[in-house]
Design a protein around this motif. Structure first.
Motif, PDB file in Angstrom:
ATOM      1  N   MET A   1       0.823  -1.204   0.000  1.00 52.36           N
ATOM      2  CA  MET A   1       0.000   0.000   0.000  1.00 52.36           C
ATOM      3  C   MET A   1       0.861   1.260   0.000  1.00 52.36           C
ATOM      4  O   MET A   1       0.563   2.215  -0.706  1.00 52.36           O
ATOM      5  N   THR A   2       1.947   1.232   0.785  1.00 53.85           N
ATOM      6  CA  THR A   2       2.837   2.392   0.853  1.00 53.85           C
ATOM      7  C   THR A   2       3.463   2.686  -0.494  1.00 53.85           C
ATOM      8  O   THR A   2       3.741   3.847  -0.824  1.00 53.85           O
ATOM      9  N   GLY A   3       3.682   1.639  -1.293  1.00 52.64           N
ATOM     10  CA  GLY A   3       4.286   1.833  -2.600  1.00 52.64           C
ATOM     11  C   GLY A   3       3.284   2.156  -3.685  1.00 52.64           C
ATOM     12  O   GLY A   3       3.456   3.115  -4.450  1.00 52.64           O
ATOM     13  N   PHE A   4       2.220   1.376  -3.761  1.00 52.57           N
ATOM     14  CA  PHE A   4       1.308   1.485  -4.900  1.00 52.57           C
ATOM     15  C   PHE A   4       0.314   2.642  -4.787  1.00 52.57           C
ATOM     16  O   PHE A   4       0.020   3.298  -5.790  1.00 52.57           O
ATOM     17  N   ILE A   5      -0.224   2.892  -3.593  1.00 51.77           N
ATOM     18  CA  ILE A   5      -1.299   3.883  -3.492  1.00 51.77           C
ATOM     19  C   ILE A   5      -0.831   5.298  -3.855  1.00 51.77           C
ATOM     20  O   ILE A   5      -1.444   5.950  -4.713  1.00 51.77           O
ATOM     21  N   PRO A   6       0.262   5.820  -3.259  1.00 48.79           N
ATOM     22  CA  PRO A   6       0.681   7.179  -3.670  1.00 48.79           C
ATOM     23  C   PRO A   6       1.048   7.256  -5.151  1.00 48.79           C
ATOM     24  O   PRO A   6       0.706   8.226  -5.831  1.00 48.79           O
ATOM     25  N   ASP A   7       1.729   6.224  -5.645  1.00 51.01           N
ATOM     26  CA  ASP A   7       2.128   6.216  -7.053  1.00 51.01           C
ATOM     27  C   ASP A   7       0.899   6.172  -7.968  1.00 51.01           C
ATOM     28  O   ASP A   7       0.832   6.889  -8.974  1.00 51.01           O
ATOM     29  N   SER A   8      -0.082   5.348  -7.603  1.00 51.75           N
ATOM     30  CA  SER A   8      -1.286   5.231  -8.421  1.00 51.75           C
ATOM     31  C   SER A   8      -2.078   6.537  -8.426  1.00 51.75           C
ATOM     32  O   SER A   8      -2.569   6.972  -9.475  1.00 51.75           O
ATOM     33  N   LEU A 149       8.012 -12.615  -4.073  1.00 54.31           N
ATOM     34  CA  LEU A 149       8.690 -12.355  -5.352  1.00 54.31           C
ATOM     35  C   LEU A 149       8.213 -11.085  -6.060  1.00 54.31           C
ATOM     36  O   LEU A 149       9.037 -10.334  -6.584  1.00 54.31           O
ATOM     37  N   PRO A 150       6.901 -10.797  -6.114  1.00 49.05           N
ATOM     38  CA  PRO A 150       6.476  -9.571  -6.801  1.00 49.05           C
ATOM     39  C   PRO A 150       6.613  -8.295  -5.969  1.00 49.05           C
ATOM     40  O   PRO A 150       6.319  -7.209  -6.481  1.00 49.05           O
ATOM     41  N   LEU A 151       7.026  -8.404  -4.707  1.00 49.66           N
ATOM     42  CA  LEU A 151       7.048  -7.232  -3.840  1.00 49.66           C
ATOM     43  C   LEU A 151       7.912  -6.074  -4.345  1.00 49.66           C
ATOM     44  O   LEU A 151       7.581  -4.905  -4.086  1.00 49.66           O
ATOM     45  N   PRO A 152       9.037  -6.321  -5.053  1.00 46.53           N
ATOM     46  CA  PRO A 152       9.812  -5.171  -5.539  1.00 46.53           C
ATOM     47  C   PRO A 152       9.012  -4.198  -6.391  1.00 46.53           C
ATOM     48  O   PRO A 152       9.344  -3.011  -6.445  1.00 46.53           O
ATOM     49  N   ALA A 153       7.956  -4.681  -7.059  1.00 52.02           N
ATOM     50  CA  ALA A 153       7.116  -3.770  -7.852  1.00 52.02           C
ATOM     51  C   ALA A 153       6.516  -2.681  -6.979  1.00 52.02           C
ATOM     52  O   ALA A 153       6.322  -1.539  -7.432  1.00 52.02           O
ATOM     53  N   ALA A 154       6.214  -3.013  -5.723  1.00 50.12           N
ATOM     54  CA  ALA A 154       5.685  -2.017  -4.789  1.00 50.12           C
ATOM     55  C   ALA A 154       6.808  -1.286  -4.063  1.00 50.12           C
ATOM     56  O   ALA A 154       6.772  -0.061  -3.909  1.00 50.12           O
ATOM     57  N   ILE A 155       7.823  -2.025  -3.640  1.00 49.18           N
ATOM     58  CA  ILE A 155       8.906  -1.423  -2.862  1.00 49.18           C
ATOM     59  C   ILE A 155       9.643  -0.363  -3.671  1.00 49.18           C
ATOM     60  O   ILE A 155      10.017   0.698  -3.145  1.00 49.18           O
ATOM     61  N   ASP A 156       9.863  -0.615  -4.959  1.00 51.58           N
ATOM     62  CA  ASP A 156      10.580   0.347  -5.801  1.00 51.58           C
ATOM     63  C   ASP A 156       9.829   1.666  -5.952  1.00 51.58           C
ATOM     64  O   ASP A 156      10.411   2.674  -6.365  1.00 51.58           O
ATOM     65  N   ARG A 157       8.534   1.662  -5.619  1.00 49.84           N
ATOM     66  CA  ARG A 157       7.737   2.887  -5.720  1.00 49.84           C
ATOM     67  C   ARG A 157       7.745   3.709  -4.429  1.00 49.84           C
ATOM     68  O   ARG A 157       7.138   4.769  -4.392  1.00 49.84           O
ATOM     69  N   ILE A 158       8.390   3.209  -3.395  1.00 50.21           N
ATOM     70  CA  ILE A 158       8.499   3.967  -2.145  1.00 50.21           C
ATOM     71  C   ILE A 158       9.703   4.903  -2.285  1.00 50.21           C
ATOM     72  O   ILE A 158      10.858   4.491  -2.118  1.00 50.21           O
ATOM     73  N   SER A 159       9.445   6.137  -2.605  1.00 49.21           N
ATOM     74  CA  SER A 159      10.501   7.052  -3.049  1.00 49.21           C
ATOM     75  C   SER A 159      11.518   7.383  -1.967  1.00 49.21           C
ATOM     76  O   SER A 159      12.652   7.759  -2.284  1.00 49.21           O
ATOM     77  N   TRP A 160      11.130   7.257  -0.681  1.00 55.31           N
ATOM     78  CA  TRP A 160      12.057   7.658   0.374  1.00 55.31           C
ATOM     79  C   TRP A 160      13.011   6.534   0.782  1.00 55.31           C
ATOM     80  O   TRP A 160      13.918   6.755   1.590  1.00 55.31           O
ATOM     81  N   LEU A 161      12.867   5.349   0.215  1.00 52.01           N
ATOM     82  CA  LEU A 161      13.780   4.259   0.524  1.00 52.01           C
ATOM     83  C   LEU A 161      15.070   4.412  -0.279  1.00 52.01           C
ATOM     84  O   LEU A 161      15.040   4.783  -1.454  1.00 52.01           O
ATOM     85  N   PRO A 162      16.233   4.113   0.322  1.00 52.75           N
ATOM     86  CA  PRO A 162      17.478   4.094  -0.465  1.00 52.75           C
ATOM     87  C   PRO A 162      17.374   3.052  -1.574  1.00 52.75           C
ATOM     88  O   PRO A 162      16.765   1.990  -1.384  1.00 52.75           O
TER      89      PRO A 162
END
Length: 231
Positions: A1-8, A149-162
């Motif tokens: 949710m942290t990754g996909f919702i703001p990006d969407s 396995l598919p989690l990077p699709a969401a994690i990569d969208r969390i802009s504040w993560l290194p």
């Protein structure tokens, strides 16, 4: 949710403002199917925790239809998304075509991770389902490991993560391993051993991770990917 919702939400506003093309229908199908899978996993976990094993087994039949649908839609989605950007690049003025070229190059690299998910996700689900009657511990863990396995699709969208993206897929691999680490640590504390499911999963994951690093941003990979993905 942290990754996909703001990006969407951001992309929906861009569509409304005419700053990007509308989402293709296959993307909506992908979102619905993946959401349904996560809800199924939650329901199945809850049922087993409540001792409702019979209902768990009946509901689990849904996975035999849902997982193939996820894979087929994913196979359609990757070239569809690429072609949407490619078509926009052809219509763009020369002053912005270079930016589209960079984006297409990134999508070609990301296709390596999407290919990994497209192969390993159904393989892990198949292993989990095959063991459902003979090895409940393996079945349970492999279902969750497949979902990691598919989690990077969401994690990569969390802009504040290194991140190491777009230069390298290392961050995607490390965050994947980090996501499953609480489950591994729990088993180590509780059972004092490494469960077989983790070893099987790692044996599948590592060759694909190495291949992604070796092919990432290589001219040969870009040539092959663009040839396959272009309309």
């Amino acid at each position: 949710m942290t990754g996909f919702i703001p990006d969407s939400l951001m992309k929906v506003e861009m569509v409304r403002a005419g700053a990007r093309a509308p989402f293709p229908l296959v993307l909506h199908a992908h979102a619905v199917l993946m959401g349904a899978f996560l809800l199924l996993l939650l329901a199945q976990s809850t049922l087993m925790a409540a001792g409702q094993s019979a209902l768990h087994m009946r509901l689990g039949r849904v996975a035999f239809m849902l997982v193939p649908a996820i894979v087929v839609v994913g196979i359609i989605l990757v070239p569809t998304s690429y072609q949407q950007v490619w078509n926009a690049a052809q219509a763009a003025p020369p002053s912005v075509q270079e930016k589209f070229g960079d984006l297409l190059g990134l999508l070609e690299n990301i296709a390596l991770l999407q290919l990994r998910i497209g192969i390993l996700f159904p393989v892990c689900i198949a292993l989990a389902l095959r063991a459902r009657r003979t090895d409940a511990a393996f079945h349970k863990r492999m279902m969750f490991l497949a979902t990691v396995l598919p989690l990077p699709a969401a994690i990569d969208r969390i802009s504040w993560l290194p991140t190491t993206m777009p230069g390298s897929p290392l961050a995607a691999d490390l965050y994947t391993l980090l996501a499953l680490s609480p489950m591994v640590l729990w088993d180590l504390v509780r059972h004092r051993s490494v469960q077989r499911a983790y070893l099987v999963w790692l044996g599948l994951f590592l060759p694909f991770a190495v291949a992604a690093h070796l092919l990432w941003d290589r001219p040969g990979w870009h040539a092959l990917a663009s040839q396959v993905l272009r309309p």
